[in-house]
Design an enzyme around this catalytic site. Structure first.
Site, PDB file in Angstrom:
ATOM      1  N   HIS A 138      -0.480   4.579   0.186  1.00 53.21           N
ATOM      2  CA  HIS A 138      -1.101   5.674   0.449  1.00 53.21           C
ATOM      3  C   HIS A 138      -0.379   6.472   1.488  1.00 53.21           C
ATOM      4  O   HIS A 138      -0.003   5.898   2.576  1.00 53.21           O
ATOM      5  CB  HIS A 138      -2.433   5.279   0.921  1.00 53.21           C
ATOM      6  CG  HIS A 138      -3.365   4.839  -0.294  1.00 53.21           C
ATOM      7  ND1 HIS A 138      -3.207   3.541  -0.573  1.00 53.21           N
ATOM      8  CD2 HIS A 138      -4.202   5.320  -1.071  1.00 53.21           C
ATOM      9  CE1 HIS A 138      -4.008   3.259  -1.522  1.00 53.21           C
ATOM     10  NE2 HIS A 138      -4.814   4.405  -1.991  1.00 53.21           N
ATOM     11  N   ASP A 181       0.709  -1.172  -0.013  1.00 54.02           N
ATOM     12  CA  ASP A 181       0.012  -0.196   0.147  1.00 54.02           C
ATOM     13  C   ASP A 181       1.026   1.172   0.016  1.00 54.02           C
ATOM     14  O   ASP A 181       1.802   1.423   0.849  1.00 54.02           O
ATOM     15  CB  ASP A 181      -0.786   0.001   1.388  1.00 54.02           C
ATOM     16  CG  ASP A 181      -2.122   0.813   1.165  1.00 54.02           C
ATOM     17  OD1 ASP A 181      -2.087   2.058   0.442  1.00 54.02           O
ATOM     18  OD2 ASP A 181      -3.022   0.636   1.621  1.00 54.02           O
TER      19      ASP A 181
END
Length: 136
Positions: free
Chosen positions: A16, A14
């Site tokens: 983000h 991930d």
């Protein structure tokens, strides 16, 4: 009393980072010492950061939908590395949108997380829980 240290980061593949930075800033504003390992972080990076900084908690973020896979065995690894008493929190898009939240929460509790936050939970709620759990 010394500031409580918290390791934060985004687990797995991930990437983000915006929410991670917001969490970092809000925790610091609330008086915590934050160790931010950033995005794309495997479990061992959270554990090593906690060990190296003598941290009191780990907060795992996951938005991309594979957090459950990425977090398998993290409590056991914490225990194995001597972090048996560390608080372990997780939040983000960690379950299926078709699933009842209670089921997702139950699975993550069974995985050893102390607190589990559904998507959209304000960081202020996490801060309140940290203060309760730290008794500060």
């Amino acid at each position: 009393m010394a500031k409580k240290k918290i390791v934060i980061g985004v687990i797995g593949s991930d990437c983000h980072t915006v929410g991670n930075k917001i969490i970092h800033n809000k925790l610091e504003e609330s008086g915590f010492d934050v160790v931010n390992i950033g995005a794309l972080s495997p479990q061992i990076d959270f554990i090593n950061a906690a060990l190296e900084t003598n941290s009191d908690a780990i907060i795992v973020s996951s938005i991309y939908g594979y957090g459950e896979l990425d977090c398998q065995g993290i409590r056991e690894k914490c225990n194995e590395y001597g972090l048996k008493d560390i608080l372990l929190y997780i939040g983000g898009n960690i379950g299926s949108s078709n699933e009842k939240w209670e089921n997702t929460e139950k699975r993550f509790k069974e995985m050893g997380f102390d607190r589990i936050y559904k998507p959209g939970t304000p960081i202020e709620e996490t801060i309140i829980d940290l203060k309760k759990d730290f008794k500060i």
